[in-house]
Design a protein around this motif. Structure first.
Motif, PDB file in Angstrom:
ATOM      1  N   ASN A 117       0.829  -1.213   0.000  1.00 20.90           N
ATOM      2  CA  ASN A 117       0.000   0.000   0.000  1.00 20.90           C
ATOM      3  C   ASN A 117       0.858   1.255   0.000  1.00 20.90           C
ATOM      4  N   ASP A 155       4.020  -1.874  -5.767  1.00 24.64           N
ATOM      5  CA  ASP A 155       3.150  -1.985  -4.604  1.00 24.64           C
ATOM      6  C   ASP A 155       2.612  -3.409  -4.539  1.00 24.64           C
ATOM      7  N   GLU A 158      -1.109  -3.613  -4.869  1.00 21.31           N
ATOM      8  CA  GLU A 158      -1.555  -3.431  -6.248  1.00 21.31           C
ATOM      9  C   GLU A 158      -1.267  -4.684  -7.079  1.00 21.31           C
ATOM     10  N   LYS A 161      -3.858  -7.235  -6.395  1.00 26.20           N
ATOM     11  CA  LYS A 161      -5.204  -6.902  -6.892  1.00 26.20           C
ATOM     12  C   LYS A 161      -5.463  -7.448  -8.288  1.00 26.20           C
ATOM     13  N   TYR A 165      -9.807  -3.078  -8.486  1.00 26.87           N
ATOM     14  CA  TYR A 165      -9.596  -1.877  -7.685  1.00 26.87           C
ATOM     15  C   TYR A 165     -10.455  -1.833  -6.426  1.00 26.87           C
TER      16      TYR A 165
END
Length: 237
Positions: A117, A155, A158, A161, A165
């Motif tokens: 993050n 990240d 990210e 993911k 989102y």
């Protein structure tokens, strides 16, 4: 493809933050009003600004950085080392020392910053506190005018993911599902302010912060399908 990134070019990092004051009463009246205005949507109606102040460390305008921990690989041939160090003490010195590290050793086009993050919290927080403390931003933190693919940051949140989102996964959960030793075996983020202001134990916080840095590096290795670091490969300097 993250498998093609040279591990020696990545600086893994994590920060710990606390409210600027030990309590809500330490703020002047104008700052109290600004705090009330800033947090009106997060507090809900039943929580007072004073009771909510324990969370002030989340916002760079009302908090401060008490430690930055970093880690980096030094891999040569078949020898793999991960070196970890921390900056703590006066916030301006912390930021200045971190900036010097970036400018001296991680300032090339090939260098990347990595955290969990980190794009939403750590890096913006560091940049804002540098501006507040009157420090120049190192190039790795100065993102003005850069396109998303030009931002030199990785990240792990990210990466996990995969384009979703709406999905948030804590570092603790991610280490659990990936079989990485948990960094949350002592304190967690919600306890940092108490340990700092009440127990006055910065060493404990630094240790906690360094464990997060190691955990992020371990997650990154798992995402690359590489072996996790073992104790002998981790060097504290």
């Amino acid at each position: 493809m993250i498998e093609k990134v040279n591990l020696n070019n990545i600086l893994f990092l994590d920060i710990e933050t606390v409210p600027q004051e030990i309590s809500y009463l330490g703020m002047d009246e104008e700052t109290k009003q600004l705090w009330e205005n800033k947090t009106q949507y997060q507090r809900k109606d039943q929580v007072s600004p004073e009771d909510f102040y324990e969370r002030a460390g989340i916002w760079a305008e009302f908090g401060k950085i008490i430690t930055i921990s970093v880690g980096y690989f030094v891999n040569k041939a078949d020898i793999r080392n991960f070196r970890v160090t921390s900056f703590w003490g006066d916030e301006k010195k912390i930021l200045n020392d971190f900036s010097n590290l970036l400018n001296t050793h991680f300032n090339g086009a090939q260098h990347l910053l990595c955290g969990h993050n980190v794009k939403e919290f750590d890096i913006p927080y560091i940049a804002r506190r540098m501006i507040i403390n009157g420090l120049a931003l190192p190039s790795k933190l100065n993102l003005f005018g850069k396109k998303p693919w030009e931002v030199p940051h990785l990240d792990t949140l990210e990466l996990w993911k995969f384009g979703d989102y709406k999905h948030f996964t804590s570092l603790k959960l991610l280490t659990k599902v990936l079989g990485v030793p948990s960094p949350k075996d002592d304190i967690d983020g919600s306890e940092v302010a108490r340990v700092y202001y009440i127990e006055n134990d910065i060493d404990r916080i630094v240790t906690y912060c360094e464990k997060d840095v190691i955990a992020v590096a371990q997650v990154f290795l798992r995402l690359r399908r590489e072996d996790l670091l073992v104790e002998d490969e981790i060097i504290h300097i």
